[in-house]
Write a protein that holds these residues in place. Structure first.
Motif, PDB file in Angstrom:
ATOM      1  N   PHE A   5     -12.589  42.186  17.632  1.00  0.00           N
ATOM      2  CA  PHE A   5     -12.030  42.816  16.442  1.00  0.00           C
ATOM      3  C   PHE A   5     -10.980  43.863  16.768  1.00  0.00           C
ATOM      4  O   PHE A   5     -10.678  44.720  15.934  1.00  0.00           O
ATOM      5  CB  PHE A   5     -13.155  43.445  15.614  1.00  0.00           C
ATOM      6  CG  PHE A   5     -14.142  42.446  15.090  1.00  0.00           C
ATOM      7  CD1 PHE A   5     -13.856  41.687  13.969  1.00  0.00           C
ATOM      8  CD2 PHE A   5     -15.358  42.239  15.733  1.00  0.00           C
ATOM      9  CE1 PHE A   5     -14.757  40.751  13.492  1.00  0.00           C
ATOM     10  CE2 PHE A   5     -16.271  41.308  15.261  1.00  0.00           C
ATOM     11  CZ  PHE A   5     -15.966  40.561  14.128  1.00  0.00           C
ATOM     12  N   THR A   6     -10.408  43.822  17.968  1.00  0.00           N
ATOM     13  CA  THR A   6      -9.333  44.743  18.307  1.00  0.00           C
ATOM     14  C   THR A   6      -8.085  44.399  17.500  1.00  0.00           C
ATOM     15  O   THR A   6      -7.927  43.280  16.992  1.00  0.00           O
ATOM     16  CB  THR A   6      -8.997  44.689  19.802  1.00  0.00           C
ATOM     17  OG1 THR A   6      -8.533  43.369  20.116  1.00  0.00           O
ATOM     18  CG2 THR A   6     -10.208  45.026  20.651  1.00  0.00           C
TER      19      THR A   6
ATOM     20  N   VAL B 211     -22.524  38.394   7.177  1.00  0.00           N
ATOM     21  CA  VAL B 211     -22.561  39.012   5.851  1.00  0.00           C
ATOM     22  C   VAL B 211     -21.414  40.010   5.683  1.00  0.00           C
ATOM     23  O   VAL B 211     -20.625  39.931   4.732  1.00  0.00           O
ATOM     24  CB  VAL B 211     -23.914  39.716   5.612  1.00  0.00           C
ATOM     25  CG1 VAL B 211     -23.893  40.473   4.286  1.00  0.00           C
ATOM     26  CG2 VAL B 211     -25.052  38.696   5.610  1.00  0.00           C
ATOM     27  N   ALA B 212     -21.310  40.950   6.616  1.00  0.00           N
ATOM     28  CA  ALA B 212     -20.274  41.979   6.500  1.00  0.00           C
ATOM     29  C   ALA B 212     -18.878  41.395   6.663  1.00  0.00           C
ATOM     30  O   ALA B 212     -17.912  41.926   6.113  1.00  0.00           O
ATOM     31  CB  ALA B 212     -20.509  43.063   7.559  1.00  0.00           C
ATOM     32  N   GLY B 213     -18.787  40.284   7.407  1.00  0.00           N
ATOM     33  CA  GLY B 213     -17.485  39.692   7.686  1.00  0.00           C
ATOM     34  C   GLY B 213     -16.820  39.036   6.495  1.00  0.00           C
ATOM     35  O   GLY B 213     -15.630  38.717   6.558  1.00  0.00           O
TER      36      GLY B 213
ATOM     37  N   ILE C  30     -10.982  57.517   4.552  1.00  0.00           N
ATOM     38  CA  ILE C  30     -12.100  57.054   5.383  1.00  0.00           C
ATOM     39  C   ILE C  30     -12.840  55.931   4.655  1.00  0.00           C
ATOM     40  O   ILE C  30     -14.063  55.860   4.657  1.00  0.00           O
ATOM     41  CB  ILE C  30     -13.053  58.211   5.767  1.00  0.00           C
ATOM     42  CG1 ILE C  30     -13.463  59.040   4.534  1.00  0.00           C
ATOM     43  CG2 ILE C  30     -12.411  59.093   6.821  1.00  0.00           C
ATOM     44  CD1 ILE C  30     -14.495  60.111   4.873  1.00  0.00           C
ATOM     45  N   GLY C  31     -12.057  55.054   4.052  1.00  0.00           N
ATOM     46  CA  GLY C  31     -12.632  53.926   3.347  1.00  0.00           C
ATOM     47  C   GLY C  31     -13.410  52.980   4.233  1.00  0.00           C
ATOM     48  O   GLY C  31     -14.280  52.232   3.756  1.00  0.00           O
ATOM     49  N   PHE C  32     -13.106  52.986   5.525  1.00  0.00           N
ATOM     50  CA  PHE C  32     -13.840  52.152   6.477  1.00  0.00           C
ATOM     51  C   PHE C  32     -14.920  52.944   7.209  1.00  0.00           C
ATOM     52  O   PHE C  32     -15.460  52.476   8.214  1.00  0.00           O
ATOM     53  CB  PHE C  32     -12.886  51.528   7.497  1.00  0.00           C
ATOM     54  CG  PHE C  32     -12.003  50.448   6.922  1.00  0.00           C
ATOM     55  CD1 PHE C  32     -12.536  49.231   6.525  1.00  0.00           C
ATOM     56  CD2 PHE C  32     -10.641  50.658   6.777  1.00  0.00           C
ATOM     57  CE1 PHE C  32     -11.729  48.238   6.002  1.00  0.00           C
ATOM     58  CE2 PHE C  32      -9.819  49.673   6.254  1.00  0.00           C
ATOM     59  CZ  PHE C  32     -10.366  48.450   5.862  1.00  0.00           C
TER      60      PHE C  32
ATOM     61  N   LEU D 271     -16.770  48.034  12.077  1.00  0.00           N
ATOM     62  CA  LEU D 271     -16.382  47.262  13.248  1.00  0.00           C
ATOM     63  C   LEU D 271     -15.251  46.288  12.912  1.00  0.00           C
ATOM     64  O   LEU D 271     -14.354  46.048  13.722  1.00  0.00           O
ATOM     65  CB  LEU D 271     -17.598  46.493  13.772  1.00  0.00           C
ATOM     66  CG  LEU D 271     -17.422  45.639  15.024  1.00  0.00           C
ATOM     67  CD1 LEU D 271     -17.043  46.505  16.212  1.00  0.00           C
ATOM     68  CD2 LEU D 271     -18.702  44.876  15.319  1.00  0.00           C
ATOM     69  N   GLY D 272     -15.281  45.733  11.720  1.00  0.00           N
ATOM     70  CA  GLY D 272     -14.280  44.750  11.315  1.00  0.00           C
ATOM     71  C   GLY D 272     -13.130  45.327  10.516  1.00  0.00           C
ATOM     72  O   GLY D 272     -12.461  44.584   9.784  1.00  0.00           O
ATOM     73  N   ALA D 273     -12.858  46.625  10.660  1.00  0.00           N
ATOM     74  CA  ALA D 273     -11.809  47.263   9.862  1.00  0.00           C
ATOM     75  C   ALA D 273     -10.456  46.592  10.064  1.00  0.00           C
ATOM     76  O   ALA D 273      -9.726  46.346   9.098  1.00  0.00           O
ATOM     77  CB  ALA D 273     -11.725  48.751  10.195  1.00  0.00           C
ATOM     78  N   GLN D 274     -10.095  46.292  11.308  1.00  0.00           N
ATOM     79  CA  GLN D 274      -8.799  45.670  11.563  1.00  0.00           C
ATOM     80  C   GLN D 274      -8.721  44.269  10.962  1.00  0.00           C
ATOM     81  O   GLN D 274      -7.688  43.857  10.428  1.00  0.00           O
ATOM     82  CB  GLN D 274      -8.523  45.623  13.071  1.00  0.00           C
ATOM     83  CG  GLN D 274      -8.355  46.977  13.733  1.00  0.00           C
ATOM     84  CD  GLN D 274      -7.201  47.771  13.157  1.00  0.00           C
ATOM     85  OE1 GLN D 274      -6.238  47.222  12.636  1.00  0.00           O
ATOM     86  NE2 GLN D 274      -7.288  49.094  13.234  1.00  0.00           N
ATOM     87  N   LEU D 275      -9.841  43.539  11.037  1.00  0.00           N
ATOM     88  CA  LEU D 275      -9.878  42.207  10.442  1.00  0.00           C
ATOM     89  C   LEU D 275      -9.731  42.295   8.922  1.00  0.00           C
ATOM     90  O   LEU D 275      -8.965  41.541   8.310  1.00  0.00           O
ATOM     91  CB  LEU D 275     -11.182  41.499  10.800  1.00  0.00           C
ATOM     92  CG  LEU D 275     -11.367  40.082  10.231  1.00  0.00           C
ATOM     93  CD1 LEU D 275     -10.310  39.143  10.781  1.00  0.00           C
ATOM     94  CD2 LEU D 275     -12.770  39.558  10.537  1.00  0.00           C
ATOM     95  N   ALA D 276     -10.454  43.231   8.310  1.00  0.00           N
ATOM     96  CA  ALA D 276     -10.368  43.399   6.857  1.00  0.00           C
ATOM     97  C   ALA D 276      -8.955  43.797   6.445  1.00  0.00           C
ATOM     98  O   ALA D 276      -8.418  43.285   5.450  1.00  0.00           O
ATOM     99  CB  ALA D 276     -11.373  44.446   6.400  1.00  0.00           C
TER     100      ALA D 276
END
Length: 400
Positions: free
Chosen positions: A104-105, A235-237, A339-341, A349-354
């Motif tokens: 997830f980088t 789920v989170a993804g 700080i929504g993430f 962890l998936g902030a960049q993906l989101a």
């Protein structure tokens, strides 16, 4: 020390009203930034509402998420989250996070962008074929992140209807009964256990196979941790991104001047995503309390060792001391330290993906549907209920 009202306030303060943040948060930030609250279940808690205090609760090691295990933690649902990475502190949390962080980088996510764009393009072609009005949630918002996380993790997209249903168990407050929550979680874990066994027999180039290798060859996580981590990623993804896409579209359609600005400045979609992350109060209430490991002064209040603290991201993102005109939507906002993430060790962890998926989604919809509008009245939008997150369950769209 600040003198506060010792009587806990009922929390959440009111039922979700579309995407409206209860104005009482602003009053608390001004007058009682750390206050006592009582949720439907669990023990009483402190609630932090200011930006600086919220960041402290999330990042200061004196506040522990792991200490919630075995406690009757304050919550909006009958059952508590007692296992998995969300209930860990460093160094155990760090150990598990490192196993998946490289997937997830920012660099790895940018490599996924062309595939996400192709998925989005395919979806809008289908939308054009069907014609308006249609439901953004089913036709676009759900399949985009589900397809991406399925391919990344190694989960068959054909099973999406099953795990979509089961995923509600992790976000339900009152939508599902306690028995349904237990049954769905058991089914989801059973499904993932079976998929792990398949990947053991036939490894693939996916994240699940990499996690299995870390479990079997490197002994870096237990079998239970493997299942919990895989379920959590699935789920989170997809769940929060699938909710935020229609949230963002709804906000833009109900702020026509901002929508027009974005249409005229499509290169500013990344900035728009950041502002919408700040502006949209995704969570119905603050969740996942941290417990003080020692006496800590927070916002002028003494938090005793062993007391739980909830931190409101939505309130922090409307803090007047940090953001100019915090109640207004400004897609051209220059400085946006939202700080929504989340923040600290449990930063999403998936902030960049989101971020990437939300950028692709908004950019594609604005490009392909220049006359995008609600496919009916606002009363035709169906909103989720009985869930930890707020957003449209059905969002009818039309276009010119």
């Amino acid at each position: 020390m600040t003198t506060i009202d010792p009587t806990p306030r009922t929390y959440p303060f009111n039922t979700p009203d579309r995407l409206r943040l209860d104005p009482f948060y602003a009053e608390l930030r001004r007058q009682e930034p750390v206050s006592r609250v009582r949720l439907p279940y669990g023990e009483d808690a402190w609630l932090a509402t200011r930006y600086s205090d919220v960041k402290t609760v999330f990042a200061d090691p004196r506040f522990s998420r792991a200490a919630a295990v075995g406690r009757d933690e304050p919550r909006a649902r009958p059952t508590a989250q007692q296992t998995g990475i969300l209930t860990m502190d460093p160094p155990e949390h760090t150990r598990l996070r490192k196993l998946v962080a490289k997937a997830f980088t920012a660099r790895r996510v940018e490599q996924l962008r062309p595939r996400a764009q192709r998925i989005a393009d395919d979806l809008v072609r289908g939308m054009h074929r069907k014609g308006p009005p249609l439901d953004l949630v089913e036709e676009f918002a759900l399949p985009l992140p589900i397809t991406v996380i399925c391919e990344l993790l190694g989960v068959p997209y054909s099973d999406r209807e099953d795990f979509r249903v089961w995923s509600d168990a992790f976000l339900s407050t009152s939508k599902l009964s306690a028995q349904q929550v237990e049954d769905y979680i058991t089914q989801m874990r059973g499904y993932m256990t079976g998929l792990i066994e398949q990947r053991r027999a036939q490894p693939a180039e996916d994240l699940l196979s990499a996690l299995i290798q870390a479990r079997d060859e490197q002994d870096k996580l237990s079998e239970t941790e493997l299942v919990d981590l895989a379920v959590g990623l699935l789920v989170a993804g997809h769940e929060t991104t699938a909710t935020q896409i229609p949230n963002f579209v709804y906000v833009l359609l109900t702020h026509p001047s901002e929508l027009e600005w974005l249409r005229n400045n499509p290169d500013r979609v990344p900035d728009a995503v950041e502002e919408l992350m700040r502006f949209v109060p995704l969570g119905v209430n603050a969740a996942f309390p941290r417990y003080a490991l020692e006496d800590v002064e927070l916002g002028g209040v003494l938090i005793r060792a062993g007391e739980p603290v909830l931190a409101s991201l939505a309130s922090a993102n409307r803090d007047e001391s940090v953001f100019d005109d915090p109640e207004g939507l400004d897609l051209a906002r220059e400085s946006n330290s939202h700080i929504g993430f989340g923040h600290g060790p449990h930063h999403c962890l998936g902030a960049q993906l989101a971020r990437m998926e939300l950028q692709v989604a908004l950019g594609t919809l604005l490009r392909e549907f220049p006359g995008l509008r609600l496919g009916g009245d606002e009363q035709d939008v169906v909103w989720k209920s009985g869930m930890l997150v707020r957003g449209p369950q059905y969002l009818p769209l039309a276009w010119d």
